[in-house]
Each structure stands twice: as structure tokens, then as C-alpha cells.
Design a protein around this motif. Structure first.
Motif, short mmCIF file in Angstrom:
data_model
loop_
_atom_site.label_atom_id
_atom_site.label_comp_id
_atom_site.label_asym_id
_atom_site.label_seq_id
_atom_site.Cartn_x
_atom_site.Cartn_y
_atom_site.Cartn_z
N GLU A 48 0.83 -1.21 0.00
CA GLU A 48 0.00 0.00 0.00
C GLU A 48 0.86 1.26 0.00
N ASN A 49 1.99 1.20 0.70
CA ASN A 49 2.83 2.40 0.81
C ASN A 49 3.48 2.78 -0.51
N PHE A 50 3.84 1.80 -1.33
CA PHE A 50 4.32 2.18 -2.66
C PHE A 50 3.19 2.22 -3.68
N GLY A 51 2.12 1.48 -3.41
CA GLY A 51 0.99 1.48 -4.35
C GLY A 51 0.32 2.82 -4.49
N ARG A 52 0.31 3.61 -3.42
CA ARG A 52 -0.36 4.92 -3.46
C ARG A 52 0.30 5.90 -4.43
N PHE A 53 1.52 5.58 -4.86
CA PHE A 53 2.19 6.44 -5.84
C PHE A 53 1.68 6.20 -7.26
N PHE A 72 -13.17 0.00 -10.80
CA PHE A 72 -12.55 -0.23 -9.49
C PHE A 72 -11.14 0.34 -9.51
N LYS A 73 -10.60 0.53 -8.33
CA LYS A 73 -9.24 1.05 -8.20
C LYS A 73 -8.54 0.30 -7.08
N GLY A 74 -7.45 0.84 -6.57
CA GLY A 74 -6.73 0.18 -5.50
C GLY A 74 -5.75 -0.85 -6.01
N ARG A 75 -5.41 -1.78 -5.13
CA ARG A 75 -4.37 -2.76 -5.43
C ARG A 75 -4.70 -3.62 -6.65
N LYS A 76 -5.94 -4.08 -6.72
CA LYS A 76 -6.31 -4.95 -7.84
C LYS A 76 -6.17 -4.24 -9.18
N CYS A 77 -6.49 -2.96 -9.20
CA CYS A 77 -6.37 -2.21 -10.45
C CYS A 77 -4.89 -2.01 -10.81
N ALA A 78 -4.08 -1.68 -9.82
CA ALA A 78 -2.64 -1.51 -10.08
C ALA A 78 -2.02 -2.81 -10.58
N GLU A 79 -2.43 -3.93 -9.98
CA GLU A 79 -1.93 -5.24 -10.43
C GLU A 79 -2.32 -5.51 -11.87
N PRO A 156 11.99 4.55 -9.09
CA PRO A 156 11.96 5.99 -8.78
C PRO A 156 10.56 6.55 -8.51
N ILE A 157 9.51 5.83 -8.91
CA ILE A 157 8.16 6.30 -8.61
C ILE A 157 7.92 6.32 -7.10
N PHE A 158 8.63 5.48 -6.37
CA PHE A 158 8.45 5.37 -4.92
C PHE A 158 9.40 6.34 -4.22
N LYS A 159 8.84 7.20 -3.39
CA LYS A 159 9.62 8.22 -2.68
C LYS A 159 9.52 8.01 -1.17
N LEU A 160 10.67 7.97 -0.52
CA LEU A 160 10.67 7.94 0.94
C LEU A 160 10.47 9.35 1.48
N SER A 161 9.76 9.46 2.59
CA SER A 161 9.69 10.74 3.26
C SER A 161 11.07 11.08 3.81
N LYS A 162 11.31 12.34 4.09
CA LYS A 162 12.60 12.74 4.65
C LYS A 162 12.87 12.02 5.97
N GLU A 163 11.82 11.86 6.77
CA GLU A 163 11.97 11.17 8.06
C GLU A 163 12.39 9.72 7.86
N GLN A 164 11.70 9.03 6.93
CA GLN A 164 12.04 7.63 6.67
C GLN A 164 13.42 7.49 6.04
N GLU A 165 13.78 8.41 5.16
CA GLU A 165 15.09 8.36 4.53
C GLU A 165 16.20 8.51 5.56
N ARG A 166 16.04 9.45 6.48
CA ARG A 166 17.05 9.65 7.53
C ARG A 166 17.16 8.42 8.42
N LEU A 167 16.01 7.86 8.80
CA LEU A 167 16.00 6.69 9.67
C LEU A 167 16.70 5.51 9.00
N MET A 168 16.40 5.28 7.72
CA MET A 168 17.00 4.14 7.03
C MET A 168 18.50 4.34 6.83
N ASP A 169 18.93 5.56 6.63
CA ASP A 169 20.37 5.82 6.54
C ASP A 169 21.06 5.52 7.87
N VAL A 170 20.42 5.91 8.96
CA VAL A 170 21.00 5.66 10.30
C VAL A 170 21.07 4.15 10.56
#
Length: 209
Positions: A48-53, A72-79, A156-170
Motif C-alpha cells: 500500500e505504501n508504494f501502491g499509493r504512488f 474499481f481502483k486500489g491494489r487490484k487495479c494496479a496489479e 523511482p516512482i516510490f519516494k521515501l519521506s525525509k523522516e524515513q530516509e534519515r532513519l534508514m540511513d541511520v
């Protein structure tokens, strides 16, 4: 791929070839008890977190019409309508074995650090989930970080938030690669045909590749 390392990501619980888990002593769960004894494959970066992009997830697509003629939309449509989403959803670098009850409780919650007073959600398993956040055990954090960094790099369609990016780097710095992560990544590269440089390069440097 994991025939010689049947252990879940968050709780270090062993499981057999039929995906039955030997729960660690002291593991408890208040809900999802029927899912506690079986392995499930979790998207560490939730679908869901990357699907919303994807617009197909948010808005639908002309391809997404059910047999009654309703859109319809959501995961099934993206698939159904987007090959990049299908690749992301099946990417083995982002799939890990976990106890089903933990997978259910974590859902699409982002990772982060909880207060020091937060208790383990599953008894002896050091996984903490509260409100809309999940704090994984220290031994899983580096692996999680490198999966997140890979997904943002490879898609590249998937973007981390600045908070998540910092946390994952740490976490990437604090919890470096170990032998099994290198073995697993090497096997996936051979099967899937692309590399995760966030694991491969440090594995090479540590002569674990």
C-alpha cells in the motif's frame, strides 16, 4: 532460496519446509491467533505504501472494469494495469518470511522508534507496534533499511519521506550487513537478474560476497 535459513525476520522463529513455525518461548499475540503458526511473506515496504504512488491505485484505469461494468481502483487495479507495480509487488529483495500474526498487526505501518516505555507487542519477540508505527528488533533494522533504500533506488516512482530516509540511513550505518544477508542477496540477484547495491557493495568490501 531460504532452504538453509528458515528463520523469520522479526522474531528469529524457525520454520519448516511446510511453513509451520516453531514459536519462540514466550511469544504471545492477543489477536490474529490463527495466523501465529504459519509463515507469511511480508512486503517490508508495504504494498500500500508504494501502491499509493500509482494513479491506477488512487484513481483507477480504463482497464479496471469489473464483470458488472463498474470501475474499481486500489491494489487490484494496479496489479491489472501497471507492470511496474507488478514488478515491485513481486520483488524478492522486499519479501521476507514473518510470523503471520506479526504481519497482520504490522500492516502498512511505517517503521520508527517508540518511547522507551513501549512494551513488546508479542511477548518475547522484540517487535513493538503502537498506533501507526512499528519498531523492529535491532537485529532486523539493517536488513529493513537496505530493503527500503533499494526499493526507492530501483523504482523511482516510490519516494521515501525525509523522516524515513534519515532513519534508514541511520539504521544502515548502525547495523551493517552480515553473512546471511549477503548470501540471500546473492541468490536473489542470480534469480531476479538485478542487484541491490546497498547490500552487495558492503558485502564485497567485507569479503562476504
Amino acid at each position: 532460496m531460504i532452504f538453509d535459513h528458515r528463520v523469520t525476520l522479526y522474531c528469529n522463529a524457525p520454520f519448516d519446509k511446510d511453513k509451520w513455525i516453531s514459536l519462540p518461548p514466550g511469544f504471545t499475540t492477543q489477536v490474529h491467533k490463527k495466523r501465529a503458526n504459519r509463515v507469511e511473506w511480508e512486503h517490508v515496504v508495504p504494498a500500500e505504501n508504494f501502491g499509493r504512488f500509482f494513479p491506477e491505485w488512487r484513481e483507477g484505469s480504463p482497464m479496471c472494469i469489473d464483470n458488472r461494468g463498474a470501475p474499481f481502483k486500489g491494489r487490484k487495479c494496479a496489479e491489472k494495469s501497471n507492470i511496474t507495480f507488478r514488478l515491485m509487488q513481486s520483488d524478492m529483495y522486499n519479501l521476507f518470511p514473518v510470523i503471520g500474526a506479526v504481519n497482520a498487526e504490522r500492516g502498512n505501518k511505517n517503521f520508527g522508534l517508540l518511547s522507551a516505555s513501549a512494551e513488546n507487542t508479542f511477548g518475547s519477540c522484540a517487535m513493538k507496534i503502537s498506533s501507526n508505527r512499528a519498531e523492529p528488533p535491532k537485529y532486523a533494522r539493517g536488513t529493513i533499511a537496505r530493503a527500503y533504500k533499494y526499493m526507492a533506488y530501483a523504482y523511482p516512482i516510490f519516494k521515501l519521506s525525509k523522516e524515513q530516509e534519515r532513519l534508514m540511513d541511520v539504521w544502515d550505518r548502525q547495523y551493517p550487513v552480515e553473512k546471511w544477508e549477503c548470501v540471500r542477496t546473492k541468490r536473489i540477484e542470480r534469480i531476479q537478474g538485478n542487484e541491490n547495491p546497498f547490500v552487495k557493495q558492503p558485502c564485497i568490501e567485507k569479503k562476504l560476497w
